[in-house]
Design a protein around this motif. Structure first.
Motif, short mmCIF file in Angstrom:
data_model
loop_
_atom_site.label_atom_id
_atom_site.label_comp_id
_atom_site.label_asym_id
_atom_site.label_seq_id
_atom_site.Cartn_x
_atom_site.Cartn_y
_atom_site.Cartn_z
N VAL A 173 63.09 -55.87 -47.09
CA VAL A 173 63.09 -56.83 -48.19
C VAL A 173 64.33 -56.65 -49.06
O VAL A 173 64.99 -57.63 -49.44
CB VAL A 173 61.81 -56.68 -49.04
N ILE A 174 64.67 -55.40 -49.36
CA ILE A 174 65.84 -55.14 -50.20
C ILE A 174 67.12 -55.55 -49.49
O ILE A 174 68.00 -56.21 -50.07
CB ILE A 174 65.89 -53.65 -50.60
N GLU A 175 67.26 -55.18 -48.23
CA GLU A 175 68.46 -55.51 -47.48
C GLU A 175 68.64 -57.03 -47.36
O GLU A 175 69.77 -57.52 -47.38
CB GLU A 175 68.41 -54.88 -46.10
N ARG A 176 67.55 -57.74 -47.26
CA ARG A 176 67.61 -59.19 -47.10
C ARG A 176 68.05 -59.89 -48.38
O ARG A 176 68.61 -60.99 -48.33
CB ARG A 176 66.23 -59.69 -46.67
N ASN A 177 67.84 -59.23 -49.52
CA ASN A 177 68.05 -59.93 -50.80
C ASN A 177 69.13 -59.36 -51.70
O ASN A 177 69.54 -60.02 -52.66
CB ASN A 177 66.73 -59.97 -51.57
N ILE A 178 69.60 -58.15 -51.44
CA ILE A 178 70.67 -57.57 -52.25
C ILE A 178 71.99 -57.78 -51.53
O ILE A 178 72.18 -57.30 -50.41
CB ILE A 178 70.42 -56.07 -52.52
N SER A 179 72.90 -58.49 -52.17
CA SER A 179 74.11 -58.95 -51.49
C SER A 179 75.27 -57.96 -51.52
O SER A 179 76.25 -58.13 -50.80
CB SER A 179 74.57 -60.28 -52.12
N TYR A 180 75.19 -56.91 -52.32
CA TYR A 180 76.30 -55.96 -52.42
C TYR A 180 75.87 -54.61 -51.84
O TYR A 180 74.70 -54.27 -51.82
CB TYR A 180 76.74 -55.79 -53.88
N GLU A 181 76.86 -53.87 -51.34
CA GLU A 181 76.56 -52.62 -50.65
C GLU A 181 76.50 -51.42 -51.58
O GLU A 181 75.74 -50.48 -51.35
CB GLU A 181 77.59 -52.37 -49.55
N ARG A 182 77.29 -51.45 -52.64
CA ARG A 182 77.37 -50.31 -53.55
C ARG A 182 76.98 -50.75 -54.97
O ARG A 182 77.25 -51.88 -55.37
CB ARG A 182 78.77 -49.70 -53.55
N LEU A 183 76.35 -49.85 -55.70
CA LEU A 183 75.90 -50.18 -57.05
C LEU A 183 77.04 -50.66 -57.94
O LEU A 183 76.86 -51.60 -58.72
CB LEU A 183 75.23 -48.95 -57.69
N GLU A 184 78.18 -50.04 -57.81
CA GLU A 184 79.31 -50.39 -58.68
C GLU A 184 79.92 -51.75 -58.34
O GLU A 184 80.77 -52.26 -59.08
CB GLU A 184 80.38 -49.31 -58.65
N ASP A 185 79.48 -52.36 -57.24
CA ASP A 185 80.00 -53.67 -56.86
C ASP A 185 79.20 -54.82 -57.47
O ASP A 185 79.56 -55.99 -57.30
CB ASP A 185 79.99 -53.82 -55.33
N ALA A 186 78.10 -54.52 -58.15
CA ALA A 186 77.29 -55.57 -58.77
C ALA A 186 78.09 -56.30 -59.85
O ALA A 186 78.95 -55.72 -60.51
CB ALA A 186 76.02 -54.97 -59.38
N ALA A 187 77.81 -57.58 -60.03
CA ALA A 187 78.53 -58.38 -61.01
C ALA A 187 78.33 -57.86 -62.43
O ALA A 187 79.23 -57.91 -63.27
CB ALA A 187 78.09 -59.84 -60.91
N THR A 188 77.12 -57.36 -62.71
CA THR A 188 76.79 -56.75 -64.00
C THR A 188 76.48 -55.29 -63.76
O THR A 188 75.77 -54.96 -62.81
CB THR A 188 75.57 -57.44 -64.63
N PRO A 189 77.04 -54.37 -64.58
CA PRO A 189 76.77 -52.95 -64.37
C PRO A 189 75.29 -52.63 -64.24
O PRO A 189 74.47 -53.09 -65.04
CB PRO A 189 77.38 -52.29 -65.62
N LEU A 190 74.97 -51.84 -63.21
CA LEU A 190 73.58 -51.54 -62.88
C LEU A 190 73.37 -50.03 -62.83
O LEU A 190 74.19 -49.30 -62.26
CB LEU A 190 73.24 -52.14 -61.51
N HIS A 191 72.27 -49.57 -63.42
CA HIS A 191 71.93 -48.15 -63.43
C HIS A 191 70.48 -48.01 -62.96
O HIS A 191 69.56 -48.57 -63.54
CB HIS A 191 72.10 -47.58 -64.84
N VAL A 192 70.31 -47.26 -61.87
CA VAL A 192 69.02 -47.11 -61.22
C VAL A 192 68.47 -45.71 -61.48
O VAL A 192 69.18 -44.72 -61.28
CB VAL A 192 69.16 -47.35 -59.70
N VAL A 193 67.23 -45.63 -61.92
CA VAL A 193 66.63 -44.35 -62.29
C VAL A 193 65.70 -43.87 -61.18
O VAL A 193 64.84 -44.61 -60.70
CB VAL A 193 65.85 -44.46 -63.61
N ALA A 194 65.90 -42.63 -60.75
CA ALA A 194 65.02 -41.96 -59.80
C ALA A 194 64.64 -40.61 -60.38
O ALA A 194 65.11 -40.22 -61.46
CB ALA A 194 65.72 -41.80 -58.45
N THR A 195 63.78 -39.88 -59.68
CA THR A 195 63.34 -38.57 -60.13
C THR A 195 63.70 -37.51 -59.11
O THR A 195 63.45 -37.68 -57.91
CB THR A 195 61.81 -38.55 -60.34
N ASP A 196 64.32 -36.43 -59.57
CA ASP A 196 64.63 -35.30 -58.70
C ASP A 196 63.31 -34.59 -58.37
O ASP A 196 62.63 -34.08 -59.26
CB ASP A 196 65.58 -34.34 -59.42
#
Length: 301
Positions: A110-133
């Motif tokens: 689902v994500i691959e089908r709908n997200i058009s950029y390969e790297r986070l820094e390539d998004a048109a608007t800065p994007l910050h994704v939160v995960a947990t170690d």
């Protein structure tokens, strides 16, 4: 008193903060539509779990039409697309052969089908994704690097989906460490933060079973954490908390009522934002009365 960076010569920097919540992420779609219709657009986006996926879409399509396309994507999702149940995989997880119950292959597709950029820094608007170690339990903010692994890590519900290794860290669902990452937005320089909380529509209902009791306890914990986050950061940025909706009591794995959730959230958010605009435009003598018309929670028929 709310901070006013513009009056001090600063630059207005708007952040959208999107929390997690599985299929209830549809609620944020209605909120996003209302925000863009009101002319409120983000300079950066911060997301956790399902909110990270929504934020990733908006980061690539930061306009009203993009939110309508996101609504179409959500409306087309079914439980088996994200949570495909397999007796064999479930048994392996219960017997300790694996550390998860469900493959993330469906979610990845689902994500691959709908997200058009390969790297986070390539998004048109800065994007910050939160995960947990997984080892330390600390929140990890991913702002660069491959987008798909970052989103899979942020949505990796422990025990349900497998952890995702990025660098030397094993990462799981960002909601474990920070369900509503206001702090991350403030650290990125946000002066105005719009919080899009998914909320838990079943909180006002009496738990009918053990699972319902556990979900209600989790919802209370998340709400309390959000209140603390707002209290801690309200002097650093202007924080607008969009209203969550009351009902229907939908499971985070149930995608059957997505259109209803989107519509309810859209209507509640439009009313809230319209009233907030009235307060901003109102003379001081009537502002107090108008503020009372804009509650944090709002029931939508």
């Amino acid at each position: 008193m709310r901070p006013d960076p513009e009056s001090a010569g600063g630059t207005r920097r708007v952040a959208f903060v999107l929390s997690g919540g599985g299929s209830l992420g549809a609620i944020q779609v209605g909120m996003l539509q209302a925000l863009f219709e009101e002319g409120i657009t983000p300079d950066l986006l911060v997301g956790t779990s399902a909110g990270a996926v929504n934020a990733a879409w908006v980061a690539g399509h930061p306009h009203l039409e993009g939110t309508k396309e996101l609504a179409a994507i959500w409306t087309g999702l079914r439980r088996q697309d994200i949570f495909p149940l397999s007796p064999w995989a479930g048994a392996r997880g219960l017997l300790g052969r694996t550390n998860h119950m469900i493959s993330n292959a469906g979610l990845r597709a689902v994500i691959e089908r709908n997200i058009s950029y390969e790297r986070l820094e390539d998004a048109a608007t800065p994007l910050h994704v939160v995960a947990t170690d997984l080892k330390t339990g600390h929140a990890i903010v991913l702002s660069s690097g491959p987008a798909i692994p970052a989103l899979l890590a942020s949505t990796a519900i422990p025990g349900v989906f497998p952890p995702v290794t990025i660098g030397r860290r094993e990462l799981v669902d960002g909601g474990i460490a920070d369900m509503t990452p206001i702090a991350a937005a403030v650290e990125q320089g946000a002066t105005h933060v719009y919080v899009l909380p998914i909320g838990y529509p079943w909180l006002k209902q009496e738990p009918a079973n053990a699972i319902g009791m556990a979900l209600q306890a989790l919802g209370r914990l998340v709400e309390q954490r959000l209140q603390i986050e707002v209290a801690v950061h309200k002097h650093k940025a202007e924080i607008t908390l969009l209203p969550s909706i009351d009902g229907p009591a939908v499971s985070p794995a149930d995608f059957s009522r997505t259109p209803e959730l989107i519509n309810r959230a859209y209507r509640a958010s439009r009313r809230y934002l319209s009233r907030a605009h009235m307060v901003e435009e109102a003379p001081a003598a009537v502002t107090k009365e108008l503020v009372q018309l804009a509650p944090l929670r709002e029931r939508v028929a």
